[in-house]
Design an enzyme around this catalytic site. Structure first.
Site, PDB file in Angstrom:
ATOM      1  N   CYS A 137      83.632   9.169 -26.050  1.00 20.71           N
ATOM      2  CA  CYS A 137      82.875   7.930 -26.258  1.00 20.71           C
ATOM      3  C   CYS A 137      82.057   7.597 -25.019  1.00 20.71           C
ATOM      4  O   CYS A 137      82.583   7.072 -24.029  1.00 20.71           O
ATOM      5  CB  CYS A 137      83.829   6.781 -26.589  1.00 20.71           C
ATOM      6  SG  CYS A 137      82.975   5.209 -26.881  1.00 20.71           S
ATOM      7  N   CYS A 140      81.929   3.872 -24.219  1.00 24.85           N
ATOM      8  CA  CYS A 140      83.154   3.376 -23.588  1.00 24.85           C
ATOM      9  C   CYS A 140      83.239   3.790 -22.125  1.00 24.85           C
ATOM     10  O   CYS A 140      83.620   2.999 -21.260  1.00 24.85           O
ATOM     11  CB  CYS A 140      84.387   3.907 -24.311  1.00 24.85           C
ATOM     12  SG  CYS A 140      84.380   3.730 -26.101  1.00 24.85           S
ATOM     13  N   ASP A 141      82.914   5.050 -21.834  1.00 24.79           N
ATOM     14  CA  ASP A 141      83.240   5.634 -20.529  1.00 24.79           C
ATOM     15  C   ASP A 141      82.049   6.039 -19.675  1.00 24.79           C
ATOM     16  O   ASP A 141      82.227   6.454 -18.526  1.00 24.79           O
ATOM     17  CB  ASP A 141      84.128   6.869 -20.742  1.00 24.79           C
ATOM     18  CG  ASP A 141      85.439   6.518 -21.427  1.00 24.79           C
ATOM     19  OD1 ASP A 141      85.921   5.388 -21.224  1.00 24.79           O
ATOM     20  OD2 ASP A 141      85.972   7.368 -22.160  1.00 24.79           O
TER      21      ASP A 141
END
Length: 325
Positions: A137, A140-141
């Site tokens: 992701c 997300c990261d």
């Protein structure tokens, strides 16, 4: 066999399920939540979480899920350690589900929050280095790789979108694809090819993810050329596997409408499925955003609509409540 009955039955947990449970319990629907095989969902295998609202410092995914679970229980949710293996949606409310334990669960409304799982390559080192250089992701990261060299593995819309997104954080993004052409939409391909921060490696597959999970994490990818068979190493700080997601909808095939990707189909802008009283929340119905905060939001929506359903009310697009016919 024990029968558990409630006004609200929730299948699955994670941000969507827990949020539905919290709102449902506060509305006196006495929710029963059947957690499933991975209580807490994908966040239980996510380490650093830096984008969930309300926390100034980095928090841990498992901790956040435990807090949501505890809050849901505190306001009156019964959380069951079981996995649903069969559902009966025919005939409308109440809805029936059977757990792996043999227990039966009956709810006047049903909220499906079974989530989705990222598809992985299955290559050596992939799971061991998860959260330590390997991710599924970018949204997300990606923030953790500011100014670093990153790779995206895949060739569809997801991979191209992830690569483009990562250019917000990195000046050195490489897309690695096993073929010599992409499957992504043409407009996305054009954006990718024109972007000065992105390079494409064609005809390459990842044989393994290399590095030390305990010291420094990912160091490089071991690649193989699908045409020549030649092996090579690709050094990078982060690798994002972007080969799609698999929604957990096997239980509902033939019982609820699924789209081409296997996600539950809902009325646009709502968590309502085609069966009155059955709602879907979180990643099981969302193939666009797939974030903890959006999952929590749809869980809230599902509980609010469930409360209105039980009260015999329907809400039109302008927010006006009317008695259901």
């Amino acid at each position: 066999m024990t029968t558990h009955r409630s006004k609200m039955l929730i299948i699955g947990s994670g941000p969507a399920g827990y949020s539905a449970a919290i709102y449902g319990a506060r509305a006196m629907m006495e929710p029963i939540m059947v957690q499933g095989l991975q209580p807490g969902g994908q966040l239980t295998i996510t380490t650093d979480v830096e984008n969930y609202p309300g926390f100034r410092d980095v928090i841990q995914g498992p901790w956040l899920m435990e807090e949501m679970k505890t809050q849901a229980e505190h306001v009156g949710t019964r959380v069951m350690w079981d996995t649903i293996v069969e559902v009966d949606l025919e005939g409308g409310s109440p809805f029936r589900a059977v757990g792996d334990s043999g227990d039966e669960y009956i709810g006047d409304v049903l909220v499906i929050a079974t989530g989705a799982q990222a598809r992985w390559l299955g290559a050596p080192g992939e799971q061991e280095l998860g959260g330590k250089g390997v991710s599924a992701c970018a949204t997300c990261d990606g923030f953790f790789y500011r100014g670093k060299k990153v790779a995206v593995i895949g060739g569809g819309n997801t991979a191209v979108e992830e690569a483009l997104y990562l250019t917000n954080h990195s000046d050195d993004v490489t897309l690695i694809h096993r073929r010599d052409e992409l499957r992504a939409e043409k407009i996305l391909q054009e954006r990718l090819m024109k972007h000065p921060k992105i390079t494409v490696l064609w005809n390459k597959v990842v044989e393994s993810f290399e590095g030390d999970p305990l010291a420094g994490g990912l160091t490089h990818l071991a690649l193989r050329d699908t045409v020549t068979g030649e092996d090579s190493d690709f050094h990078c700080d982060g690798a994002f596997v972007a080969i799609g997601h698999a929604p957990a909808t096997e239980l509902f095939k033939g019982k609820l409408e699924l789209d081409d990707g296997g996600y539950l189909v809902v009325e646009p802008g709502t968590p309502k499925t085609a069966i009155p009283g059955v709602f879907a929340a979180g990643d099981v119905m969302d193939h666009t955003y797939r974030q903890a905060v959006t999952a929590a939001g749809t869980g809230c929506m599902a509980a609010l609509d469930a409360e209105r359903f039980l009260a015999g009310l329907e809400v039109d697009l302008h927010g006006h409540a009317e008695a259901a016919e």
